[in-house]
Design a protein around this motif. Structure first.
Motif, PDB file in Angstrom:
ATOM      1  N   ARG A  47      48.079  79.196 -37.608  1.00  0.00           N
ATOM      2  CA  ARG A  47      46.785  79.719 -37.157  1.00  0.00           C
ATOM      3  C   ARG A  47      46.927  80.465 -35.833  1.00  0.00           C
ATOM      4  N   GLU A  48      47.700  79.910 -34.910  1.00  0.00           N
ATOM      5  CA  GLU A  48      47.922  80.545 -33.612  1.00  0.00           C
ATOM      6  C   GLU A  48      48.618  81.897 -33.773  1.00  0.00           C
ATOM      7  N   ASP A  63      48.599  74.438 -37.383  1.00  0.00           N
ATOM      8  CA  ASP A  63      48.138  74.891 -36.071  1.00  0.00           C
ATOM      9  C   ASP A  63      48.976  76.062 -35.573  1.00  0.00           C
ATOM     10  N   THR A  64      50.287  75.989 -35.766  1.00  0.00           N
ATOM     11  CA  THR A  64      51.181  77.057 -35.327  1.00  0.00           C
ATOM     12  C   THR A  64      50.910  78.343 -36.097  1.00  0.00           C
ATOM     13  N   TRP A  92      45.879  84.246 -35.787  1.00  0.00           N
ATOM     14  CA  TRP A  92      44.680  84.552 -35.000  1.00  0.00           C
ATOM     15  C   TRP A  92      44.881  84.122 -33.546  1.00  0.00           C
ATOM     16  N   PRO A  93      45.637  84.868 -32.753  1.00  0.00           N
ATOM     17  CA  PRO A  93      45.910  84.457 -31.369  1.00  0.00           C
ATOM     18  C   PRO A  93      44.660  84.404 -30.493  1.00  0.00           C
ATOM     19  N   GLU A  94      43.602  85.105 -30.870  1.00  0.00           N
ATOM     20  CA  GLU A  94      42.356  85.094 -30.092  1.00  0.00           C
ATOM     21  C   GLU A  94      41.277  84.256 -30.762  1.00  0.00           C
ATOM     22  N   ASN A 128      57.446  72.006 -34.286  1.00  0.00           N
ATOM     23  CA  ASN A 128      56.059  72.275 -34.659  1.00  0.00           C
ATOM     24  C   ASN A 128      55.910  72.638 -36.132  1.00  0.00           C
TER      25      ASN A 128
END
Length: 57
Positions: free
Chosen positions: A19-20, A16-17, A23-25, A7
């Motif tokens: 960002r996750e 994307d990884t 900001w997990p929520e 990834n």
């Protein structure tokens, strides 16, 4: 969270990884922490690199 090295090789998947992880929520404003952020212009070759903005900035 376990990171899959696959990834991180592809630029879009890497963004994307990150960002996750950041900001997990869901994406939030770094200044006021509002969830109502809008997409702005792209700063890279694809929409994966799109910046976001809040009304406070």
């Amino acid at each position: 969270m376990m990171l899959n090295i696959q990834n991180l090789i592809d630029d879009a998947k890497c963004y994307d990884t990150i960002r996750e992880l950041r900001w997990p929520e869901g994406v939030r404003c770094v200044h006021c922490h509002a969830a109502a952020v809008t997409k702005r212009r792209c700063c890279g070759p694809t929409a994966a690199f799109r910046r976001r903005a809040c009304r406070c900035t």
